[in-house]
Design a protein around this motif. Structure first.
Motif, mmCIF file in Angstrom:
data_model
loop_
_atom_site.group_PDB
_atom_site.id
_atom_site.type_symbol
_atom_site.label_atom_id
_atom_site.label_comp_id
_atom_site.label_asym_id
_atom_site.label_seq_id
_atom_site.Cartn_x
_atom_site.Cartn_y
_atom_site.Cartn_z
ATOM 1 N N THR A 1 4.403 -8.984 4.504
ATOM 2 C CA THR A 1 5.235 -9.039 5.702
ATOM 3 C C THR A 1 4.325 -9.265 6.903
ATOM 4 N N ALA B 1 9.351 -3.394 12.289
ATOM 5 C CA ALA B 1 8.447 -2.274 11.993
ATOM 6 C C ALA B 1 9.002 -0.921 12.448
ATOM 7 N N LYS C 1 0.454 0.687 -1.571
ATOM 8 C CA LYS C 1 1.306 0.421 -2.748
ATOM 9 C C LYS C 1 0.888 1.372 -3.867
#
Ligand SMILES: Cc1cc2nc3c(=O)[nH]c(=O)nc-3n(C[C@H](O)[C@H](O)[C@H](O)COP(=O)(O)O)c2cc1C
Length: 195
Positions: free
Chosen positions: A13, A68, A184
């Motif tokens: 992103t 965001a 992640k």
């Protein structure tokens, strides 16, 4: 790592964009072609894609798209001179109730953002958008409702995948250069094997 996996890692992103370059027509064409090629439940092809490319229209809807949510506004919201240069809206028939629509939209968005990224065009898939205001501003025909949007442009920041820290937070964050870091989970945490 295969070329495909490298592209997938880079296709993050992006939320700040160069203003000098428009997204070329051939790239817009490939983004739309990737949407056309997307799988859809029952091959229903219920999505329509509205390309918002005129600078004035892009600027008009920019304040109706919210970047965001996890960051303070001064860090996460693109400033003047950093805005997207193109939006594509994912539209569905007004009142459509098919529970697979969000899945179809997700598949299309994944394909479109990847088709863009192959050409160095970054993107931000957007759910936090003021649908009613955008529809009004762009005079979207009433037979449609807006499912989601994707913002596009040539990124002016980096974004890097990092392991989840000890506090377990999945919140993305920025460094002093305002480059993004996106935690992640490991494959071992998100999968298990059945043998
Ligand atoms: C369905 C969906 C909706 C999203 N909506 C927004 C949004 O409204 N605004 C935004 O800045 N980012 C939005 N994002 C981007 C996520 O914040 C981003 O995917 C996540 O932080 C992980 O970063 P990555 O895409 O680089 O892996 C959305 C992503 C998805 C998949």
């Amino acid at each position: 790592m295969s070329e495909m996996m490298k592209l997938m890692e880079g296709r993050r992103t992006y939320r700040r964009f160069d203003q000098s370059g428009r997204v070329p027509e051939e790239v817009i064409g490939e983004i739309l072609e990737s949407a056309r090629l997307s799988s859809s439940a029952r091959n229903g092809q219920q999505l329509t894609f509205a390309v918002v490319e005129g600078r004035e229209k892009v600027e008009e809807i920019f304040p109706m798209t919210h970047f965001a949510g996890a960051l303070p506004k001064e860090l996460g919201t693109p400033k003047d001179g950093e805005h997207p240069v193109l939006y594509i809206l994912l539209l569905v028939e007004a009142g459509a109730k098919d529970p697979w629509i969000p899945v179809d939209a997700g598949i299309a968005a994944a394909n479109m953002t990847m088709a863009a990224w192959v050409h160095g065009v970054g993107s931000c898939i957007m759910g936090a958008i003021d649908r009613k205001q955008i529809a009004e501003a762009l005079a979207i025909p009433e037979k449609y409702e807006i499912h989601s949007a994707i913002a596009f442009g040539y990124p002016t920041h980096k974004s890097t995948i990092v392991p989840v820290g000890e506090d377990g937070s999945l919140k993305y964050y920025l460094d002093e250069n305002k480059d993004y870091y996106v935690p992640k989970k490991e494959v071992s945490e998100i999968s298990f094997r059945i043998r």
